[in-house]
Design a protein around this motif. Structure first.
Motif, mmCIF file in Angstrom:
data_model
loop_
_atom_site.group_PDB
_atom_site.id
_atom_site.type_symbol
_atom_site.label_atom_id
_atom_site.label_comp_id
_atom_site.label_asym_id
_atom_site.label_seq_id
_atom_site.Cartn_x
_atom_site.Cartn_y
_atom_site.Cartn_z
ATOM 1 N N ARG A 132 0.838 -1.201 0.000
ATOM 2 C CA ARG A 132 0.000 0.000 0.000
ATOM 3 C C ARG A 132 0.870 1.247 0.000
ATOM 4 N NH1 ARG A 132 -3.033 3.470 3.923
ATOM 5 N NH2 ARG A 132 -4.906 4.116 2.825
ATOM 6 N N ARG B 289 -5.903 8.303 1.328
ATOM 7 C CA ARG B 289 -6.167 7.483 0.147
ATOM 8 C C ARG B 289 -5.042 6.484 -0.053
ATOM 9 N NH1 ARG B 289 -9.394 7.177 -3.925
ATOM 10 N NH2 ARG B 289 -8.694 6.725 -6.038
ATOM 11 N N GLY B 290 -5.395 5.279 -0.426
ATOM 12 C CA GLY B 290 -4.396 4.244 -0.659
ATOM 13 C C GLY B 290 -4.411 3.744 -2.088
ATOM 14 N N ALA C 116 0.255 5.300 0.489
ATOM 15 C CA ALA C 116 -0.799 6.155 1.029
ATOM 16 C C ALA C 116 -0.529 7.626 0.736
ATOM 17 C CB ALA C 116 -0.913 5.957 2.531
ATOM 18 N N LYS C 117 -1.610 8.348 0.490
ATOM 19 C CA LYS C 117 -1.554 9.809 0.387
ATOM 20 C C LYS C 117 -2.354 10.345 1.562
ATOM 21 C CE LYS C 117 -2.739 13.759 -2.477
ATOM 22 N NZ LYS C 117 -3.471 14.216 -3.661
ATOM 23 N N SER C 118 -1.640 10.976 2.497
ATOM 24 C CA SER C 118 -2.282 11.466 3.718
ATOM 25 C C SER C 118 -3.199 12.651 3.395
ATOM 26 C CB SER C 118 -1.226 11.877 4.738
ATOM 27 O OG SER C 118 -0.553 13.025 4.283
ATOM 28 N N LYS D 231 -2.389 3.581 7.604
ATOM 29 C CA LYS D 231 -2.203 5.034 7.597
ATOM 30 C C LYS D 231 -3.457 5.698 7.056
ATOM 31 C CE LYS D 231 2.799 5.407 7.147
ATOM 32 N NZ LYS D 231 3.900 5.925 6.326
ATOM 33 N N TYR E 120 -2.636 0.392 -4.355
ATOM 34 C CA TYR E 120 -2.068 -0.918 -4.068
ATOM 35 C C TYR E 120 -1.289 -1.477 -5.254
ATOM 36 C CZ TYR E 120 -5.093 -0.744 -0.033
ATOM 37 O OH TYR E 120 -5.698 -0.363 1.129
ATOM 38 N N ASP F 83 3.147 2.489 3.031
ATOM 39 C CA ASP F 83 2.375 2.166 4.227
ATOM 40 C C ASP F 83 2.568 0.692 4.565
ATOM 41 O OD1 ASP F 83 0.587 1.906 6.259
ATOM 42 O OD2 ASP F 83 -1.190 2.391 5.071
#
Length: 92
Positions: free
Chosen positions: A24, A44-45, A26-28, A41, A47, A36
């Motif tokens: 993954r 948005r994730g 992730a965009k915080s 976290k 994969y 991630d």
């Protein structure tokens, strides 16, 4: 009845796979992009499966940048590449 396994789609091959088999990114909520490892976290994730070909495909097609609607920092790309090359993520 068994527990339902969450499935996610790999950005590279577009196959649905169990979430725990995928990597993954992730965009915080504040826009920071990171790997991630925990899968928990916030934000948005996206994969990727553990296949080096999928990694090459998303780099060539710029799929990760499109998924997050932003440029992906070189350090994230380099970190992903190192993890694939060191066989941290082996084919399953």
């Amino acid at each position: 009845m068994g527990k339902k396994v969450p499935m996610r789609q790999c950005l590279g091959c577009r196959e649905m796979k169990p979430k725990n088999e995928l990597i993954r990114i992730a965009k915080s909520p504040d826009g920071e992009i990171s790997l991630d490892d925990t899968g928990k976290k916030p934000g948005r994730g996206a994969y990727l499966c553990n296949d080096l070909n999928c990694f090459k495909r998303i780099i060539k097609s710029n799929a990760l940048a499109r998924a997050f609607k932003t440029k992906i920092p070189d350090n994230i790309i380099n970190e992903l590449q190192r993890s694939y090359e060191s066989n941290k993520h082996k084919d399953i």
